[in-house]
Write an enzyme that holds these catalytic residues in place. Structure first.
Site, PDB file in Angstrom:
ATOM      1  N   HIS A  59       2.535 -12.460  -0.449  1.00  0.00           N
ATOM      2  CA  HIS A  59       3.160 -11.830   0.727  1.00  0.00           C
ATOM      3  C   HIS A  59       2.069 -11.106   1.524  1.00  0.00           C
ATOM      4  O   HIS A  59       1.117 -10.582   0.937  1.00  0.00           O
ATOM      5  CB  HIS A  59       4.236 -10.841   0.265  1.00  0.00           C
ATOM      6  CG  HIS A  59       5.068 -10.317   1.397  1.00  0.00           C
ATOM      7  ND1 HIS A  59       4.636  -9.300   2.214  1.00  0.00           N
ATOM      8  CD2 HIS A  59       6.285 -10.695   1.859  1.00  0.00           C
ATOM      9  CE1 HIS A  59       5.567  -9.075   3.141  1.00  0.00           C
ATOM     10  NE2 HIS A  59       6.577  -9.906   2.944  1.00  0.00           N
ATOM     11  N   GLU A 103       5.249 -16.442   7.411  1.00  0.00           N
ATOM     12  CA  GLU A 103       5.598 -15.113   7.897  1.00  0.00           C
ATOM     13  C   GLU A 103       4.461 -14.580   8.763  1.00  0.00           C
ATOM     14  O   GLU A 103       3.492 -14.009   8.235  1.00  0.00           O
ATOM     15  CB  GLU A 103       5.816 -14.155   6.727  1.00  0.00           C
ATOM     16  CG  GLU A 103       6.949 -14.546   5.813  1.00  0.00           C
ATOM     17  CD  GLU A 103       7.499 -13.337   5.057  1.00  0.00           C
ATOM     18  OE1 GLU A 103       8.720 -13.163   5.088  1.00  0.00           O
ATOM     19  OE2 GLU A 103       6.711 -12.572   4.472  1.00  0.00           O
TER      20      GLU A 103
HETATM   21  P1  13P Z   1      11.647  -8.440   7.931  1.00  0.00           P
HETATM   22  O1  13P Z   1      12.783  -9.419   7.866  1.00  0.00           O
HETATM   23  O2  13P Z   1      12.067  -7.037   7.685  1.00  0.00           O
HETATM   24  O3  13P Z   1      10.826  -8.615   9.162  1.00  0.00           O
HETATM   25  O4  13P Z   1      10.673  -8.790   6.691  1.00  0.00           O
HETATM   26  C1  13P Z   1      10.220 -10.070   6.523  1.00  0.00           C
HETATM   27  C2  13P Z   1       9.531 -10.159   5.231  1.00  0.00           C
HETATM   28  O5  13P Z   1       8.395  -9.769   5.087  1.00  0.00           O
HETATM   29  C3  13P Z   1      10.236 -10.746   4.095  1.00  0.00           C
HETATM   30  O6  13P Z   1       9.342 -11.038   3.085  1.00  0.00           O
END
Ligand code: 13P
Length: 251
Positions: A92, A164
């Site tokens: 992550h 992400e």
């Molecule tokens: P948000 O949905 O709060 O932007 O977070 C995304 C995230 O990092 C999930 O792993």
């Protein structure tokens, strides 16, 4: 399709139990889409007790690359298996930015997860600076190729990739559906090249970064967007269930 909630470092045991029960009743039995909850380590066991038999799966947010040993404060793949985990989130962006994780450490962990039959959710994504410099495709390619190097995968369900973009996490600033579609298409070609056409085509590529009930449908309808990794909105049972319904409709 898969919708996974990443509960980050938010909920204590009592709140985790409460949210899990809320999600179980709001989501019901998942139809045609995978659903997973990824609570903090100390909440895994209790969450599993409430999820067992519901069709909703359990995931962890990180793990160590070794089976056991003198690694104070770490948690291993066998430990995660023993409390009922099916998934583990790896690499992550918060782990990369704040805890020094690299593509190499993510790769070691992914190899370890697979060898213990845990499904790694390998996260990739560029920073705002990298996007502004038009380096996002290159950065993500490096993360995907290095993070997934030498993995032996015999079916596409053994691994998940989550895109992400760092600038969209917890900021309320979602990537546009076009930006998401472009990057997911890029990741899809990389997966087909790294594994093979059949496996690469079947791997779920999740989008994460400010996914909410109001934007999930539009994102999930795009090609190669196979669900979401949800942060903030996963902390509300109704919102999370609404996002799951968007995935079910897109499936
Ligand atoms: P948000 O949905 O709060 O932007 O977070 C995304 C995230 O990092 C999930 O792993």
């Amino acid at each position: 399709m898969l919708v996974a909630g990443n509960w980050i470092m938010i909920l204590d045991l009592a709140s985790a139990r409460q949210l899990t029960s809320g999600v179980v009743s709001a989501v019901g039995t998942p139809k045609g889409t995978g659903v997973a909850l990824c609570p903090p380590f100390v909440d895994l066991d209790a969450t599993y007790s409430l999820l067992h038999g519901t069709g909703i799966r359990l995931g962890a947010q990180n793990m160590h690359e070794q089976d056991s040993g003198a690694f104070t404060g770490e948690i291993s793949a066998p430990m995660l298996r023993a409390v009922g985990c099916h998934y583990v989130i790896l690499g992550h962006s918060e782990r990369r930015q704040l805890f020094g994780e690299t593509n190499e450490s993510v790769n070691k962990k992914a190899l370890q997860a697979l060898s213990h039959r845990l499904v790694p959710i390998v996260c990739v994504g560029e920073s705002l600076e990298q996007r502004d410099a038009d380096r996002h495709n290159m950065v993500v390619e490096e993360q995907v190729r290095a993070g997934l190097a030498n993995l032996e995968v015999s079916s596409s369900s053994e691994i998940v990739v989550a895109y992400e973009p760092v600038w969209a996490i917890g900021t309320g600033r979602t990537a546009t559906p076009d930006q998401v579609q472009d990057m997911h298409g890029h990741i899809r070609s990389l997966l087909q090249d790294i594994f093979n056409e059949a496996i690469g085509s079947g791997i779920d590529i999740l989008y994460g970064g400010s996914v909410k009930p109001g934007n999930a449908a539009e994102l999930f309808q795009r090609p190669n967007v196979d669900g979401g990794l949800i942060g903030g909105a996963a902390l509300n049972a109704e919102d999370f269930a609404a996002i799951v319904r968007c995935a079910e409709e897109a499936a």
